[in-house]
Design a protein around this motif. Structure first.
Motif, PDB file in Angstrom:
ATOM      1  N   THR A  21       0.842  -1.197   0.000  1.00  0.00           N
ATOM      2  CA  THR A  21       0.000   0.000   0.000  1.00  0.00           C
ATOM      3  C   THR A  21       0.873   1.241   0.000  1.00  0.00           C
ATOM      4  O   THR A  21       2.004   1.225   0.487  1.00  0.00           O
ATOM      5  CB  THR A  21      -0.921   0.060   1.234  1.00  0.00           C
ATOM      6  N   ILE A  33      -5.159   5.245   2.837  1.00  0.00           N
ATOM      7  CA  ILE A  33      -4.487   4.613   1.702  1.00  0.00           C
ATOM      8  C   ILE A  33      -4.714   5.447   0.443  1.00  0.00           C
ATOM      9  O   ILE A  33      -5.807   5.980   0.234  1.00  0.00           O
ATOM     10  CB  ILE A  33      -5.029   3.186   1.493  1.00  0.00           C
ATOM     11  N   VAL A  36      -3.252   0.709  -3.768  1.00  0.00           N
ATOM     12  CA  VAL A  36      -3.088  -0.695  -3.418  1.00  0.00           C
ATOM     13  C   VAL A  36      -2.553  -1.426  -4.642  1.00  0.00           C
ATOM     14  O   VAL A  36      -3.054  -1.231  -5.759  1.00  0.00           O
ATOM     15  CB  VAL A  36      -4.420  -1.343  -2.981  1.00  0.00           C
ATOM     16  N   ASP A 107       1.159  -2.446   6.497  1.00  0.00           N
ATOM     17  CA  ASP A 107       0.100  -2.585   5.490  1.00  0.00           C
ATOM     18  C   ASP A 107      -1.185  -3.118   6.107  1.00  0.00           C
ATOM     19  O   ASP A 107      -2.285  -2.686   5.751  1.00  0.00           O
ATOM     20  CB  ASP A 107       0.571  -3.518   4.370  1.00  0.00           C
ATOM     21  N   ALA A 163       2.853   1.033  -5.319  1.00  0.00           N
ATOM     22  CA  ALA A 163       2.331  -0.186  -4.702  1.00  0.00           C
ATOM     23  C   ALA A 163       2.603  -1.438  -5.534  1.00  0.00           C
ATOM     24  O   ALA A 163       3.039  -2.462  -5.003  1.00  0.00           O
ATOM     25  CB  ALA A 163       0.845  -0.037  -4.425  1.00  0.00           C
TER      26      ALA A 163
END
Length: 286
Positions: A21, A33, A36, A107, A163
């Motif tokens: 992330t 966040i 991802v 994460d 990510a």
């Protein structure tokens, strides 16, 4: 094509998901966040499926965070919030997969907090940490950061810090380490040899507040506004008007997630830093 390493027979049919992330900050309870990324693969096979989505955090991305990953407010402006993105991530991972992350508690904490905010839950997938694996298999290295490891083992000399590219590095590190796993055994014994995390380690627990917080409970139950005085460790004491949405415990702390009028977005406040509050008339919805 990824470099090939010997694969223990008992792991040849196991599906792994390396994930990562990118975020707005370092502390999950009060940050969000912004991306991802993940790679789903099996050991000894070149083919893999990938997942990569930007996430709109509902707040401005601090300059310090942008300097790390390069993700700007403009890049996430049209992205969906964490809830829908994580629903697709959960589907991508599948219930039978073993997940892998570098510095997994970081994460897990961010995904767990975002799941709490969205009212979602993750499966019981075991999650391995490549830091833990490499400290056990290669003790005494100068550093176990992701860049240090991929540089030391000749995987890459640089890190984009996005990510998906970081998840690809995690896959490469895991494939290299798997060649040193016991040749005989099973998945359960392998997991027992490392620290296996679960996403529910960071699932927020519902809490019953004492009577001294009756106005806060009333504001939550009746969708009313609170005026609070909040002691921020960064900005000091400030007055805000918030519309509480949920209250949960994370570890030893209790958090209030609310729509904040000052930020014009959802924010999370630590309860012990709310030094005073009063209930206001519900004259409008946020």
């Amino acid at each position: 094509m990824s470099e090939q390493f010997p694969v223990p027979a008992y792991l040849s049919g196991v599906t792994f998901v390396a994930f990562d992330t990118e975020t707005t900050g370092l502390f999950a309870a009060t940050n969000n966040i912004v991306e991802v990324g993940a790679v789903r693969f099996r050991l000894g096979q070149d083919n893999a499926e990938t997942f990569q989505e930007l996430v709109n955090p509902g707040r401005r991305i601090p300059a310090d965070a942008i300097r790390v990953h390069g993700i700007t407010d403009e890049m996430v402006a049209l992205a969906e919030p964490a809830g829908p993105v994580l629903e697709r991530f959960i589907s991508f991972c599948r219930p039978e997969s073993v997940l892998i992350s570098h510095h997994a508690p970081f994460d897990i904490s961010f995904i767990g907090c975002e799941l709490n905010r969205a009212g979602l839950s993750f499966g019981d997938n075991p999650i391995l940490d490549t830091i833990d694996i490499y400290r056990r298999l290669f003790p005494g290295l100068y550093s176990y950061s992701l860049l240090s490891l991929v540089t030391h083992f000749g995987i890459s000399k640089s890190q984009e810090h996005r990510a998906l590219s970081d998840a690809v590095f995690v896959r490469s590190l895991f494939e290299r380490a798997a060649a040193l796993f016991p040749s005989a055994g099973d998945l359960a014994s392998l997991l027992a040899g490392f620290t296996a995390h679960r996403m529910n380690e960071w699932s927020g627990e519902k809490v019953d507040l004492p009577d001294t917080y009756s106005d806060l409970k009333l504001a939550l139950d009746t969708k009313q506004c609170l005026e609070i005085i909040y002691e921020s460790p960064v900005r000091g004491s400030e007055t805000r008007r918030i519309w509480p949405e949920r209250i949960y415990a994370q570890g030893q702390s209790i958090y209030v997630t609310a729509f904040c009028e000052k930020a014009s977005a959802e924010r999370t406040f630590r309860l012990d830093r709310i030094v005073d509050f009063k209930l206001l008339r519900a004259d409008r919805e946020p």
